[in-house]
Design an enzyme around this catalytic site. Structure first.
Site, PDB file in Angstrom:
ATOM      1  N   ASP A   1      -9.073 -10.691  -6.173  1.00  0.00           N
ATOM      2  CA  ASP A   1      -8.820  -9.586  -7.722  1.00  0.00           C
ATOM      3  C   ASP A   1      -9.217  -9.813  -9.064  1.00  0.00           C
ATOM      4  O   ASP A   1      -7.948 -10.148  -8.847  1.00  0.00           O
ATOM      5  CB  ASP A   1      -8.134  -9.204  -6.614  1.00  0.00           C
ATOM      6  CG  ASP A   1      -8.369  -7.735  -7.403  1.00  0.00           C
ATOM      7  OD1 ASP A   1      -8.824  -6.893  -8.196  1.00  0.00           O
ATOM      8  OD2 ASP A   1      -7.424  -6.814  -6.859  1.00  0.00           O
TER       9      ASP A   1
ATOM     10  N   TYR B   1      -9.533  -2.097 -14.405  1.00  0.00           N
ATOM     11  CA  TYR B   1      -7.618  -2.186 -13.754  1.00  0.00           C
ATOM     12  C   TYR B   1      -7.580  -3.322 -13.143  1.00  0.00           C
ATOM     13  O   TYR B   1      -8.242  -3.756 -12.333  1.00  0.00           O
ATOM     14  CB  TYR B   1      -7.199  -1.039 -13.178  1.00  0.00           C
ATOM     15  CG  TYR B   1      -6.251  -0.434 -12.412  1.00  0.00           C
ATOM     16  CD1 TYR B   1      -5.218  -0.229 -13.660  1.00  0.00           C
ATOM     17  CD2 TYR B   1      -5.557  -1.133 -11.271  1.00  0.00           C
ATOM     18  CE1 TYR B   1      -3.800  -0.187 -13.497  1.00  0.00           C
ATOM     19  CE2 TYR B   1      -4.252  -0.952 -11.344  1.00  0.00           C
ATOM     20  CZ  TYR B   1      -3.460  -0.199 -11.747  1.00  0.00           C
ATOM     21  OH  TYR B   1      -2.027  -1.011 -12.065  1.00  0.00           O
TER      22      TYR B   1
ATOM     23  N   ASP C   1     -10.061  -6.551   3.158  1.00  0.00           N
ATOM     24  CA  ASP C   1      -9.538  -5.884   1.473  1.00  0.00           C
ATOM     25  C   ASP C   1      -8.416  -4.744   2.141  1.00  0.00           C
ATOM     26  O   ASP C   1      -8.582  -4.119   2.844  1.00  0.00           O
ATOM     27  CB  ASP C   1     -10.639  -4.809   0.863  1.00  0.00           C
ATOM     28  CG  ASP C   1      -9.749  -4.859  -0.699  1.00  0.00           C
ATOM     29  OD1 ASP C   1      -8.544  -5.281  -1.104  1.00  0.00           O
ATOM     30  OD2 ASP C   1      -9.933  -3.468  -0.859  1.00  0.00           O
ATOM     31  N   LYS C   2      -7.280  -5.352   1.032  1.00  0.00           N
ATOM     32  CA  LYS C   2      -6.213  -3.913   1.415  1.00  0.00           C
ATOM     33  C   LYS C   2      -5.668  -4.322   2.888  1.00  0.00           C
ATOM     34  O   LYS C   2      -4.639  -3.059   3.712  1.00  0.00           O
ATOM     35  CB  LYS C   2      -7.086  -2.119   1.771  1.00  0.00           C
ATOM     36  CG  LYS C   2      -7.450  -2.033   0.280  1.00  0.00           C
ATOM     37  CD  LYS C   2      -6.345  -1.770  -0.806  1.00  0.00           C
ATOM     38  CE  LYS C   2      -6.826  -1.210  -2.292  1.00  0.00           C
ATOM     39  NZ  LYS C   2      -7.904  -2.309  -2.908  1.00  0.00           N
TER      40      LYS C   2
ATOM     41  N   TYR D   1       5.893  -8.002  -6.016  1.00  0.00           N
ATOM     42  CA  TYR D   1       4.299  -7.552  -5.256  1.00  0.00           C
ATOM     43  C   TYR D   1       3.074  -7.916  -6.587  1.00  0.00           C
ATOM     44  O   TYR D   1       3.459  -7.676  -7.078  1.00  0.00           O
ATOM     45  CB  TYR D   1       4.398  -5.563  -5.640  1.00  0.00           C
ATOM     46  CG  TYR D   1       3.016  -5.086  -5.142  1.00  0.00           C
ATOM     47  CD1 TYR D   1       2.488  -5.096  -3.626  1.00  0.00           C
ATOM     48  CD2 TYR D   1       2.064  -4.361  -6.304  1.00  0.00           C
ATOM     49  CE1 TYR D   1       1.520  -4.258  -4.093  1.00  0.00           C
ATOM     50  CE2 TYR D   1       1.176  -3.764  -5.990  1.00  0.00           C
ATOM     51  CZ  TYR D   1       0.518  -3.871  -4.838  1.00  0.00           C
ATOM     52  OH  TYR D   1      -0.891  -3.103  -4.404  1.00  0.00           O
TER      53      TYR D   1
ATOM     54  N   LYS E   1      -2.156  -6.506  -1.662  1.00  0.00           N
ATOM     55  CA  LYS E   1      -2.414  -7.625  -0.992  1.00  0.00           C
ATOM     56  C   LYS E   1      -2.857  -8.597  -0.870  1.00  0.00           C
ATOM     57  O   LYS E   1      -4.166  -8.962  -1.886  1.00  0.00           O
ATOM     58  CB  LYS E   1      -3.163  -6.412   0.728  1.00  0.00           C
ATOM     59  CG  LYS E   1      -1.996  -5.674   1.144  1.00  0.00           C
ATOM     60  CD  LYS E   1      -1.027  -6.562   1.958  1.00  0.00           C
ATOM     61  CE  LYS E   1      -0.244  -6.147   2.721  1.00  0.00           C
ATOM     62  NZ  LYS E   1       1.179  -6.404   2.775  1.00  0.00           N
TER      63      LYS E   1
HETATM   64  C1  F6R Z   1      -3.378  -1.962  -1.759  1.00  0.00           C
HETATM   65  C2  F6R Z   1      -3.354  -1.435  -3.352  1.00  0.00           C
HETATM   66  C3  F6R Z   1      -3.484  -0.251  -3.519  1.00  0.00           C
HETATM   67  C4  F6R Z   1      -2.458  -0.284  -4.928  1.00  0.00           C
HETATM   68  C5  F6R Z   1      -1.641   1.867  -5.787  1.00  0.00           C
HETATM   69  C6  F6R Z   1      -1.183   1.272  -6.327  1.00  0.00           C
HETATM   70  O1  F6R Z   1      -3.506  -2.977  -1.874  1.00  0.00           O
HETATM   71  O2  F6R Z   1      -4.286  -2.361  -4.135  1.00  0.00           O
HETATM   72  O3  F6R Z   1      -3.348   0.587  -3.060  1.00  0.00           O
HETATM   73  O4  F6R Z   1      -1.577  -0.216  -4.783  1.00  0.00           O
HETATM   74  O5  F6R Z   1      -3.169   1.781  -5.955  1.00  0.00           O
HETATM   75  O6  F6R Z   1      -1.333   0.095  -7.498  1.00  0.00           O
HETATM   76  P1  F6R Z   1      -0.642  -0.302  -8.860  1.00  0.00           P
HETATM   77  O7  F6R Z   1       0.345  -0.022  -8.528  1.00  0.00           O
HETATM   78  O8  F6R Z   1      -1.533  -0.970  -8.872  1.00  0.00           O
HETATM   79  O9  F6R Z   1      -0.963   1.590  -9.175  1.00  0.00           O
HETATM   80 MG    MG Z   2      -8.274  -6.552  -3.015  1.00  0.00          MG
HETATM   81 MG    MG Z   3      -6.612  -4.905  -5.704  1.00  0.00          MG
END
Ligand code: F6R
Ligand code: MG
Ligand code: MG
Length: 368
Positions: A11, A89, A130-131, A230, A233
């Site tokens: 990613d 992002y 994914d996820k 973190y 995933k």
């Molecule tokens: C799960 C994932 C999203 C982010 C969530 C918050 O793998 O990528 O659920 O965890 O959108 O994202 P951040 O912490 O980057 O703002």
């Molecule tokens: Mg991903």
């Molecule tokens: Mg991601």
């Protein structure tokens, strides 16, 4: 001919949150692979599943090859520049180290590879999820490779009846690879005892006991184990050789009709059902639901056919409807009980900090 199949994915940035990479980023990755493939790759196929870009490569350099891994690292680094320039992002989020050191394993990108003696017809499946995390494949692999209720080949084919050897990794052991080998069918209950805990014990590879050939390779990296915090995933990729001494394509696909609950979804911290989706799908509901795509391919002397989209068939529409229902049902209980992952698997530290702060405020009552 001996051919190596390597898939390396990362990613490196996406549009609108963690949804999908931009067209420009994908084009950059494709062009960059093409530029660097001279004398190195026989062929390649680039796709995305959710926010992850995967590079499937064929070559003759064996698994864990420095130049092949370097190629993927350089491509993702080049892509990251475009991702940053576009303001995507999480630009470069899976490139956890500053410079390449011989092998992308342990550096963020996920890897699944196998070397094979190419058969006259060489069909294989490339899965990308994914996820979610690598344990997401435990249930479907168990059904496909040990359960005749799913896989009639296990009773109909004399080769398949000899069973399969599983290599299972303890992904909690971060100092080095900690693996165990178990043979199906005789070690079935031991295998089940491990695979029931998919956040810790993950199928890494599966081998035919009739021929000794490898049929499955799964990416087992745990990003938060590498980074110590973190980082998203792990979004695992998997290669499965099919037919003849291996399960048929349909026997490999069938378990995905369950829409089983896997770790992942929002903030990588929930239990959500796995939805089989079309190639190059993004994510949506509750940063999910966790999704899995499957490209079916053949190759000859390492040259790939066009990919067929295994989950695009109308059959899977009904499965997707079911998974939607299961996802909404689970979400209706918010953070309670089974909806969220256990404490050790939560991808954010906020909750553990909170609990630590509350510790001091607990009082033990004197016995009356
Ligand atoms: C799960 C994932 C999203 C982010 C969530 C918050 O793998 O990528 O659920 O965890 O959108 O994202 P951040 O912490 O980057 O703002
Ligand atoms: Mg991903
Ligand atoms: Mg991601």
């Amino acid at each position: 001919m001996k051919v190596t199949l390597s898939v390396i994915k990362a990613d490196i940035g996406s549009i609108g949150g963690h949804i999908a990479p931009s067209r420009k980023l994908l084009d950059t990755v494709r062009a960059s692979v093409r530029e660097r493939s001279q004398g190195l790759l026989l062929d390649s196929y680039i796709s995305h599943t959710g926010d992850d870009i995967a590079i499937v490569m064929t070559h003759t350099r064996g698994v864990g090859n420095r130049e092949i891994h370097q190629l993927a690292w350089d491509v993702f680094s080049e892509g990251t520049k475009v991702a940053k320039a576009q303001g995507l992002y999480g630009a470069g989020q899976d490139l956890l180290k500053d410079s390449f050191s011989g092998n992308v394993r342990g550096m963020g990108p996920a890897v699944a590879e196998m070397e094979l003696d190419e058969r006259p017809g060489e069909p294989f499946l490339f899965f990308a999820a994914d996820k979610t995390d690598p344990g997401a494949y435990n249930l479907p692999l168990y059904r496909t490779f040990v359960d005749p209720m799913n896989t009639p080949g296990l009773i109909l084919s004399p080769q398949m009846s000899q069973g399969y050897r599983f290599v299972v990794m303890d992904v909690a052991h971060t100092a080095a690879d900690r693996v165990i080998e178990l043979n199906a069918p005789e070690d079935l209950y031991d295998l089940a005892a491990l695979l029931r805990d998919p956040e810790r014990y993950v199928v890494e590879s599966i081998w035919s006991r009739a021929t000794g050939e490898q049929t499955v390779a799964v990416a087992t990296s745990r990003l938060h184990n590498i980074a110590g915090k973190y980082t998203g995933k792990d979004d695992p990729v998997m290669l499965v050789r099919v037919q003849m001494n291996f399960p048929a394509t349909g026997e490999v696909l069938a378990p995905y009709a369950t829409g089983h609950y896997v770790g992942g979804g929002m903030r990588g911290s929930h239990q959500m059902p796995l939805m089989p989706v079309a190639l190059n799908s993004g994510t949506s509901y509750f940063d999910g639901p966790p999704l899995v795509s499957c490209a079916a391919l053949c190759m000859h002397e390492g040259k790939l056919t066009e990919p067929l989209d295994a989950f695009a068939h109308p059959f899977w529409n009904a499965v997707r409807e079911k998974v939607t229902g299961k996802a909404v049902e689970m979400r209706s209980q918010g953070f309670f009980g089974a909806a969220m992952l256990p404490m050790t698997e939560l991808e954010y530290t906020g909750i553990t900090d909170k609990l630590r702060r509350l510790e001091d405020r607990f009082k033990v009552r004197a016995k009356p």
